[in-house]
Design a protein around this motif. Structure first.
Motif, PDB file in Angstrom:
ATOM      1  N   TRP A  54       0.823  -1.220   0.000  1.00  0.00           N
ATOM      2  CA  TRP A  54       0.000   0.000   0.000  1.00  0.00           C
ATOM      3  C   TRP A  54       0.851   1.261   0.000  1.00  0.00           C
ATOM      4  O   TRP A  54       0.424   2.301  -0.489  1.00  0.00           O
ATOM      5  CB  TRP A  54      -0.955  -0.001   1.195  1.00  0.00           C
ATOM      6  CG  TRP A  54      -0.250   0.092   2.527  1.00  0.00           C
ATOM      7  CD1 TRP A  54       0.213  -0.937   3.270  1.00  0.00           C
ATOM      8  CD2 TRP A  54       0.049   1.276   3.235  1.00  0.00           C
ATOM      9  NE1 TRP A  54       0.803  -0.486   4.408  1.00  0.00           N
ATOM     10  CE2 TRP A  54       0.712   0.894   4.420  1.00  0.00           C
ATOM     11  CE3 TRP A  54      -0.163   2.627   3.017  1.00  0.00           C
ATOM     12  CZ2 TRP A  54       1.160   1.812   5.356  1.00  0.00           C
ATOM     13  CZ3 TRP A  54       0.280   3.533   3.952  1.00  0.00           C
ATOM     14  CH2 TRP A  54       0.936   3.127   5.110  1.00  0.00           C
ATOM     15  N   LYS A  55       2.072   1.196   0.480  1.00  0.00           N
ATOM     16  CA  LYS A  55       2.933   2.380   0.485  1.00  0.00           C
ATOM     17  C   LYS A  55       3.341   2.776  -0.926  1.00  0.00           C
ATOM     18  O   LYS A  55       3.598   3.938  -1.196  1.00  0.00           O
ATOM     19  CB  LYS A  55       4.174   2.118   1.331  1.00  0.00           C
ATOM     20  CG  LYS A  55       3.864   1.977   2.797  1.00  0.00           C
ATOM     21  CD  LYS A  55       5.111   1.648   3.572  1.00  0.00           C
ATOM     22  CE  LYS A  55       4.777   1.366   5.014  1.00  0.00           C
ATOM     23  NZ  LYS A  55       5.953   0.943   5.776  1.00  0.00           N
ATOM     24  N   ASP A  56       3.404   1.814  -1.823  1.00  0.00           N
ATOM     25  CA  ASP A  56       3.745   2.104  -3.211  1.00  0.00           C
ATOM     26  C   ASP A  56       2.575   2.706  -3.972  1.00  0.00           C
ATOM     27  O   ASP A  56       2.745   3.255  -5.047  1.00  0.00           O
ATOM     28  CB  ASP A  56       4.187   0.827  -3.935  1.00  0.00           C
ATOM     29  CG  ASP A  56       5.501   0.292  -3.404  1.00  0.00           C
ATOM     30  OD1 ASP A  56       6.264   1.082  -2.815  1.00  0.00           O
ATOM     31  OD2 ASP A  56       5.748  -0.911  -3.564  1.00  0.00           O
ATOM     32  N   ARG A  57       1.367   2.615  -3.418  1.00  0.00           N
ATOM     33  CA  ARG A  57       0.166   3.070  -4.114  1.00  0.00           C
ATOM     34  C   ARG A  57      -0.469   4.285  -3.455  1.00  0.00           C
ATOM     35  O   ARG A  57      -1.651   4.540  -3.644  1.00  0.00           O
ATOM     36  CB  ARG A  57      -0.873   1.947  -4.142  1.00  0.00           C
ATOM     37  CG  ARG A  57      -0.403   0.685  -4.793  1.00  0.00           C
ATOM     38  CD  ARG A  57      -1.485  -0.367  -4.814  1.00  0.00           C
ATOM     39  NE  ARG A  57      -1.556  -1.050  -3.522  1.00  0.00           N
ATOM     40  CZ  ARG A  57      -2.673  -1.305  -2.867  1.00  0.00           C
ATOM     41  NH1 ARG A  57      -3.818  -0.940  -3.341  1.00  0.00           N
ATOM     42  NH2 ARG A  57      -2.639  -1.935  -1.716  1.00  0.00           N
ATOM     43  N   LEU A  58       0.261   5.055  -2.708  1.00  0.00           N
ATOM     44  CA  LEU A  58      -0.329   6.135  -1.932  1.00  0.00           C
ATOM     45  C   LEU A  58      -1.066   7.175  -2.783  1.00  0.00           C
ATOM     46  O   LEU A  58      -2.095   7.680  -2.382  1.00  0.00           O
ATOM     47  CB  LEU A  58       0.740   6.830  -1.094  1.00  0.00           C
ATOM     48  CG  LEU A  58       1.122   6.088   0.173  1.00  0.00           C
ATOM     49  CD1 LEU A  58       2.224   6.839   0.899  1.00  0.00           C
ATOM     50  CD2 LEU A  58      -0.057   5.907   1.084  1.00  0.00           C
ATOM     51  N   ASN A  59      -0.553   7.507  -3.952  1.00  0.00           N
ATOM     52  CA  ASN A  59      -1.163   8.564  -4.758  1.00  0.00           C
ATOM     53  C   ASN A  59      -2.139   8.049  -5.807  1.00  0.00           C
ATOM     54  O   ASN A  59      -2.658   8.816  -6.596  1.00  0.00           O
ATOM     55  CB  ASN A  59      -0.076   9.396  -5.421  1.00  0.00           C
ATOM     56  CG  ASN A  59       0.748  10.137  -4.400  1.00  0.00           C
ATOM     57  OD1 ASN A  59       0.239  10.549  -3.370  1.00  0.00           O
ATOM     58  ND2 ASN A  59       2.022  10.304  -4.672  1.00  0.00           N
ATOM     59  N   VAL A  60      -2.426   6.755  -5.846  1.00  0.00           N
ATOM     60  CA  VAL A  60      -3.369   6.183  -6.798  1.00  0.00           C
ATOM     61  C   VAL A  60      -4.647   5.830  -6.044  1.00  0.00           C
ATOM     62  O   VAL A  60      -4.628   5.091  -5.064  1.00  0.00           O
ATOM     63  CB  VAL A  60      -2.787   4.922  -7.472  1.00  0.00           C
ATOM     64  CG1 VAL A  60      -3.802   4.296  -8.400  1.00  0.00           C
ATOM     65  CG2 VAL A  60      -1.519   5.267  -8.224  1.00  0.00           C
ATOM     66  N   VAL A  61      -5.769   6.364  -6.519  1.00  0.00           N
ATOM     67  CA  VAL A  61      -7.028   6.131  -5.829  1.00  0.00           C
ATOM     68  C   VAL A  61      -7.609   4.766  -6.186  1.00  0.00           C
ATOM     69  O   VAL A  61      -7.911   3.966  -5.314  1.00  0.00           O
ATOM     70  CB  VAL A  61      -8.045   7.251  -6.159  1.00  0.00           C
ATOM     71  CG1 VAL A  61      -9.366   6.981  -5.499  1.00  0.00           C
ATOM     72  CG2 VAL A  61      -7.497   8.588  -5.732  1.00  0.00           C
ATOM     73  N   PHE A  62      -7.730   4.494  -7.506  1.00  0.00           N
ATOM     74  CA  PHE A  62      -8.375   3.260  -7.905  1.00  0.00           C
ATOM     75  C   PHE A  62      -8.018   2.952  -9.352  1.00  0.00           C
ATOM     76  O   PHE A  62      -7.912   3.851 -10.181  1.00  0.00           O
ATOM     77  CB  PHE A  62      -9.897   3.386  -7.765  1.00  0.00           C
ATOM     78  CG  PHE A  62     -10.635   2.117  -8.060  1.00  0.00           C
ATOM     79  CD1 PHE A  62     -10.602   1.057  -7.174  1.00  0.00           C
ATOM     80  CD2 PHE A  62     -11.344   1.969  -9.238  1.00  0.00           C
ATOM     81  CE1 PHE A  62     -11.277  -0.121  -7.449  1.00  0.00           C
ATOM     82  CE2 PHE A  62     -12.022   0.798  -9.518  1.00  0.00           C
ATOM     83  CZ  PHE A  62     -11.991  -0.257  -8.617  1.00  0.00           C
ATOM     84  N   SER A  63      -7.866   1.688  -9.669  1.00  0.00           N
ATOM     85  CA  SER A  63      -7.619   1.270 -11.038  1.00  0.00           C
ATOM     86  C   SER A  63      -8.423   0.008 -11.320  1.00  0.00           C
ATOM     87  O   SER A  63      -8.392  -0.946 -10.549  1.00  0.00           O
ATOM     88  CB  SER A  63      -6.127   0.991 -11.258  1.00  0.00           C
ATOM     89  OG  SER A  63      -5.944   0.488 -12.557  1.00  0.00           O
ATOM     90  N   THR A  64      -9.154   0.013 -12.448  1.00  0.00           N
ATOM     91  CA  THR A  64      -9.946  -1.162 -12.814  1.00  0.00           C
ATOM     92  C   THR A  64      -9.164  -2.127 -13.696  1.00  0.00           C
ATOM     93  O   THR A  64      -9.625  -3.219 -13.953  1.00  0.00           O
ATOM     94  CB  THR A  64     -11.217  -0.725 -13.570  1.00  0.00           C
ATOM     95  OG1 THR A  64     -10.833   0.028 -14.715  1.00  0.00           O
ATOM     96  CG2 THR A  64     -12.110   0.078 -12.654  1.00  0.00           C
ATOM     97  N   ASN A  65      -8.005  -1.718 -14.148  1.00  0.00           N
ATOM     98  CA  ASN A  65      -7.177  -2.543 -14.998  1.00  0.00           C
ATOM     99  C   ASN A  65      -6.448  -3.581 -14.140  1.00  0.00           C
ATOM    100  O   ASN A  65      -5.658  -3.232 -13.275  1.00  0.00           O
ATOM    101  CB  ASN A  65      -6.158  -1.675 -15.738  1.00  0.00           C
ATOM    102  CG  ASN A  65      -5.350  -2.456 -16.740  1.00  0.00           C
ATOM    103  OD1 ASN A  65      -5.457  -3.675 -16.828  1.00  0.00           O
ATOM    104  ND2 ASN A  65      -4.543  -1.738 -17.499  1.00  0.00           N
ATOM    105  N   PRO A  66      -6.698  -4.896 -14.375  1.00  0.00           N
ATOM    106  CA  PRO A  66      -6.043  -5.916 -13.537  1.00  0.00           C
ATOM    107  C   PRO A  66      -4.532  -6.011 -13.790  1.00  0.00           C
ATOM    108  O   PRO A  66      -3.801  -6.492 -12.945  1.00  0.00           O
ATOM    109  CB  PRO A  66      -6.742  -7.211 -13.925  1.00  0.00           C
ATOM    110  CG  PRO A  66      -7.341  -6.949 -15.250  1.00  0.00           C
ATOM    111  CD  PRO A  66      -7.621  -5.483 -15.331  1.00  0.00           C
TER     112      PRO A  66
END
Length: 112
Positions: free
Chosen positions: A6-18
């Motif tokens: 989760w620390k690597d994804r701090l600035n990304v809200v959501f992605s639907t692409n698997p």
């Protein structure tokens, strides 16, 4: 689940692409060249510094930590302040000849 810390994804809200891969700001550290292979150039600069004279040491190839170590040695032996960033050391004052002598005594043979 893939390596989704989760620390690597701090600035990304959501992605639907698997298959979405999060971009991280990891940079590879540059390996420091041997002292004899470093081609350091010492110059004096006055432009853009409010009329103050500084001595620049350019051409250092290596890690930021090694650059800061070299800058600390030069600042201590000259008895002045300065900074080190982007492969460049800035020493406050006009110390060109003294810095060239110090670099050669430290083992940096290709210094001018």
């Amino acid at each position: 689940m893939k390596n989704n810390d989760w620390k690597d994804r701090l600035n990304v809200v959501f992605s639907t692409n698997p298959d979405f891969k999060y971009e991280t700001d990891k940079t590879d550290e540059i390996e420091t060249l041997d002292k004899k292979q470093q081609k350091l150039r010492v110059s004096i600069e006055k432009k853009g510094r409010g009329g103050k004279t500084v001595t620049l040491v350019k051409g250092f190839v290596g890690s930021e930590e090694d650059l800061k170590d070299l800058s600390k040695i030069l600042k201590t032996k000259c008895g002045v302040g300065g900074s080190a960033k982007d492969g460049e050391i800035i020493i406050q004052g006009e110390f060109k000849e003294r810095i060239i002598d110090l670099l050669k005594s430290e083992g940096y043979t290709q210094t001018r």
